[in-house]
Design a protein around this motif. Structure first.
Motif, PDB file in Angstrom:
ATOM      1  N   MET A 137       5.127   6.876   2.487  1.00 41.26           N
ATOM      2  CA  MET A 137       4.782   5.672   3.251  1.00 41.26           C
ATOM      3  C   MET A 137       3.523   4.994   2.737  1.00 41.26           C
ATOM      4  O   MET A 137       2.674   5.880   2.239  1.00 41.26           O
ATOM      5  N   LEU A 138       3.582   3.816   2.162  1.00 38.70           N
ATOM      6  CA  LEU A 138       2.304   3.259   1.616  1.00 38.70           C
ATOM      7  C   LEU A 138       1.217   3.038   2.761  1.00 38.70           C
ATOM      8  O   LEU A 138       1.403   2.579   3.795  1.00 38.70           O
ATOM      9  N   THR A 139      -0.282   3.198   2.365  1.00 40.97           N
ATOM     10  CA  THR A 139      -1.031   2.942   3.347  1.00 40.97           C
ATOM     11  C   THR A 139      -1.879   1.568   2.599  1.00 40.97           C
ATOM     12  O   THR A 139      -2.285   1.621   1.404  1.00 40.97           O
ATOM     13  N   ILE A 140      -1.900   0.526   3.328  1.00 39.67           N
ATOM     14  CA  ILE A 140      -2.513  -0.782   2.895  1.00 39.67           C
ATOM     15  C   ILE A 140      -3.679  -1.280   3.709  1.00 39.67           C
ATOM     16  O   ILE A 140      -3.522  -1.427   4.943  1.00 39.67           O
ATOM     17  N   GLY A 141      -4.894  -1.263   3.011  1.00 39.60           N
ATOM     18  CA  GLY A 141      -5.989  -1.943   3.767  1.00 39.60           C
ATOM     19  C   GLY A 141      -6.071  -3.590   3.685  1.00 39.60           C
ATOM     20  O   GLY A 141      -5.775  -3.943   2.508  1.00 39.60           O
ATOM     21  N   VAL A 142      -6.372  -4.018   4.572  1.00 39.22           N
ATOM     22  CA  VAL A 142      -6.173  -5.464   4.654  1.00 39.22           C
ATOM     23  C   VAL A 142      -7.813  -5.766   5.079  1.00 39.22           C
ATOM     24  O   VAL A 142      -8.404  -5.372   6.104  1.00 39.22           O
ATOM     25  N   PHE A 143      -8.538  -6.636   4.231  1.00 35.57           N
ATOM     26  CA  PHE A 143      -9.809  -7.022   4.532  1.00 35.57           C
ATOM     27  C   PHE A 143      -9.885  -8.384   4.596  1.00 35.57           C
ATOM     28  O   PHE A 143     -10.293  -9.166   3.659  1.00 35.57           O
ATOM     29  N   PRO A 144      -9.726  -9.070   6.000  1.00 37.17           N
ATOM     30  CA  PRO A 144     -10.007 -10.225   6.065  1.00 37.17           C
ATOM     31  C   PRO A 144     -11.374 -11.000   6.191  1.00 37.17           C
ATOM     32  O   PRO A 144     -11.991 -10.064   6.854  1.00 37.17           O
ATOM     33  N   ASN A 145     -11.618 -11.973   5.887  1.00 38.38           N
ATOM     34  CA  ASN A 145     -13.098 -12.483   5.981  1.00 38.38           C
ATOM     35  C   ASN A 145     -13.083 -13.406   7.156  1.00 38.38           C
ATOM     36  O   ASN A 145     -12.277 -14.338   7.157  1.00 38.38           O
ATOM     37  N   ILE A 146     -13.957 -12.993   8.310  1.00 40.29           N
ATOM     38  CA  ILE A 146     -13.911 -13.465   9.320  1.00 40.29           C
ATOM     39  C   ILE A 146     -14.616 -15.071   9.343  1.00 40.29           C
ATOM     40  O   ILE A 146     -14.410 -15.733  10.493  1.00 40.29           O
ATOM     41  N   GLU A 147     -15.262 -15.329   8.266  1.00 43.89           N
ATOM     42  CA  GLU A 147     -15.697 -16.474   8.274  1.00 43.89           C
ATOM     43  C   GLU A 147     -14.953 -17.667   7.362  1.00 43.89           C
ATOM     44  O   GLU A 147     -15.235 -18.829   7.400  1.00 43.89           O
ATOM     45  N   LYS A 148     -13.739 -17.267   7.131  1.00 42.18           N
ATOM     46  CA  LYS A 148     -12.854 -18.296   6.616  1.00 42.18           C
ATOM     47  C   LYS A 148     -11.852 -19.068   7.626  1.00 42.18           C
ATOM     48  O   LYS A 148     -11.189 -18.103   8.352  1.00 42.18           O
ATOM     49  N   ASP A 151       3.337  -9.587   9.567  1.00 43.60           N
ATOM     50  CA  ASP A 151       4.550 -10.066   9.853  1.00 43.60           C
ATOM     51  C   ASP A 151       5.479  -9.583   8.653  1.00 43.60           C
ATOM     52  O   ASP A 151       6.774  -9.081   8.964  1.00 43.60           O
ATOM     53  N   PHE A 152       4.911  -9.914   7.302  1.00 44.54           N
ATOM     54  CA  PHE A 152       5.683  -9.411   6.291  1.00 44.54           C
ATOM     55  C   PHE A 152       6.125  -8.045   6.303  1.00 44.54           C
ATOM     56  O   PHE A 152       6.967  -7.490   5.845  1.00 44.54           O
ATOM     57  N   TYR A 153       5.087  -7.069   6.530  1.00 43.74           N
ATOM     58  CA  TYR A 153       4.940  -5.766   6.621  1.00 43.74           C
ATOM     59  C   TYR A 153       5.664  -5.144   7.600  1.00 43.74           C
ATOM     60  O   TYR A 153       5.943  -3.876   7.743  1.00 43.74           O
ATOM     61  N   ARG A 154       5.955  -5.967   8.770  1.00 40.27           N
ATOM     62  CA  ARG A 154       6.315  -5.289  10.260  1.00 40.27           C
ATOM     63  C   ARG A 154       7.905  -4.619   9.725  1.00 40.27           C
ATOM     64  O   ARG A 154       8.684  -5.432   9.144  1.00 40.27           O
ATOM     65  N   GLY A 155       7.979  -3.624  10.313  1.00 38.98           N
ATOM     66  CA  GLY A 155       9.315  -2.924  10.158  1.00 38.98           C
ATOM     67  C   GLY A 155       9.834  -2.332   8.585  1.00 38.98           C
ATOM     68  O   GLY A 155      10.578  -1.701   8.408  1.00 38.98           O
ATOM     69  N   LYS A 156       8.530  -2.118   7.792  1.00 36.93           N
ATOM     70  CA  LYS A 156       8.808  -1.747   6.398  1.00 36.93           C
ATOM     71  C   LYS A 156       7.868  -0.419   6.676  1.00 36.93           C
ATOM     72  O   LYS A 156       7.194   0.046   7.484  1.00 36.93           O
ATOM     73  N   ASP A 157       8.231   0.556   5.769  1.00 37.19           N
ATOM     74  CA  ASP A 157       7.643   1.742   5.525  1.00 37.19           C
ATOM     75  C   ASP A 157       6.267   1.717   5.025  1.00 37.19           C
ATOM     76  O   ASP A 157       5.898   2.169   3.947  1.00 37.19           O
ATOM     77  N   VAL A 158       5.362   0.936   5.952  1.00 33.99           N
ATOM     78  CA  VAL A 158       4.022   0.807   5.560  1.00 33.99           C
ATOM     79  C   VAL A 158       3.020   0.855   6.574  1.00 33.99           C
ATOM     80  O   VAL A 158       3.285   0.557   7.781  1.00 33.99           O
ATOM     81  N   LYS A 159       1.748   1.411   6.199  1.00 32.00           N
ATOM     82  CA  LYS A 159       0.804   1.718   7.263  1.00 32.00           C
ATOM     83  C   LYS A 159      -0.209   0.631   6.856  1.00 32.00           C
ATOM     84  O   LYS A 159      -0.784   0.723   6.078  1.00 32.00           O
ATOM     85  N   LEU A 160      -0.520  -0.450   7.721  1.00 26.39           N
ATOM     86  CA  LEU A 160      -1.463  -1.294   7.528  1.00 26.39           C
ATOM     87  C   LEU A 160      -2.818  -0.839   8.298  1.00 26.39           C
ATOM     88  O   LEU A 160      -2.485  -0.374   9.491  1.00 26.39           O
ATOM     89  N   VAL A 161      -4.010  -1.197   7.695  1.00 26.09           N
ATOM     90  CA  VAL A 161      -5.102  -0.644   8.407  1.00 26.09           C
ATOM     91  C   VAL A 161      -6.270  -1.805   8.014  1.00 26.09           C
ATOM     92  O   VAL A 161      -6.132  -2.236   6.958  1.00 26.09           O
ATOM     93  N   LEU A 162      -6.875  -2.253   9.129  1.00 25.15           N
ATOM     94  CA  LEU A 162      -8.065  -3.201   8.992  1.00 25.15           C
ATOM     95  C   LEU A 162      -9.496  -2.515   9.284  1.00 25.15           C
ATOM     96  O   LEU A 162      -9.139  -1.511  10.145  1.00 25.15           O
ATOM     97  N   PRO A 163     -10.542  -2.661   8.852  1.00 22.93           N
ATOM     98  CA  PRO A 163     -11.824  -2.353   9.332  1.00 22.93           C
ATOM     99  C   PRO A 163     -11.956  -2.652  10.817  1.00 22.93           C
ATOM    100  O   PRO A 163     -11.537  -3.600  11.275  1.00 22.93           O
ATOM    101  N   GLN A 164     -12.268  -1.573  11.621  1.00 24.42           N
ATOM    102  CA  GLN A 164     -12.305  -1.877  12.974  1.00 24.42           C
ATOM    103  C   GLN A 164     -12.894  -3.022  13.552  1.00 24.42           C
ATOM    104  O   GLN A 164     -12.225  -3.861  14.448  1.00 24.42           O
ATOM    105  N   ASP A 165     -14.337  -3.629  13.115  1.00 20.30           N
ATOM    106  CA  ASP A 165     -14.738  -4.775  13.560  1.00 20.30           C
ATOM    107  C   ASP A 165     -13.726  -6.087  13.328  1.00 20.30           C
ATOM    108  O   ASP A 165     -13.771  -6.825  14.375  1.00 20.30           O
ATOM    109  N   GLU A 166     -13.199  -5.934  12.130  1.00 22.14           N
ATOM    110  CA  GLU A 166     -12.122  -7.125  11.918  1.00 22.14           C
ATOM    111  C   GLU A 166     -11.177  -7.053  12.848  1.00 22.14           C
ATOM    112  O   GLU A 166     -10.580  -8.202  13.171  1.00 22.14           O
TER     113      GLU A 166
END
Length: 70
Positions: A1-12, A24-39
């Motif tokens: 399983m891949l672990t993918i970190g997503v870092f969204p800019n809250i100001e955009k 939505d793209f990664y839903r159902g795939k063998d991937v673990k998405l993680v985001l910083p807690q605050d974001e």
């Protein structure tokens, strides 16, 4: 399983739309998405939030609304 970190800019303006597309793209795939807690809280994606993302081993990092650098 891949672990993918997503870092969204809250100001955009469209970061939430792009983030939803990524989720939505990664839903159902063998991937673990993680985001910083605050974001994750800001974008109402608490299930993906982690407090220690800087310490995690990520296979890929996606920057949304940034200049691409981490």
């Amino acid at each position: 399983m891949l672990t993918i970190g997503v870092f969204p800019n809250i100001e955009k303006e469209d970061a939430d739309k792009v983030l939803r597309r990524v989720i939505d793209f990664y839903r159902g795939k063998d991937v673990k998405l993680v985001l910083p807690q605050d974001e994750a809280v800001f974008f109402s994606c608490q299930e993906f939030g982690v407090a220690d993302i800087e310490e995690m081993k990520l296979d890929l990092a996606i920057s949304i609304g940034g200049d691409g650098t981490l």
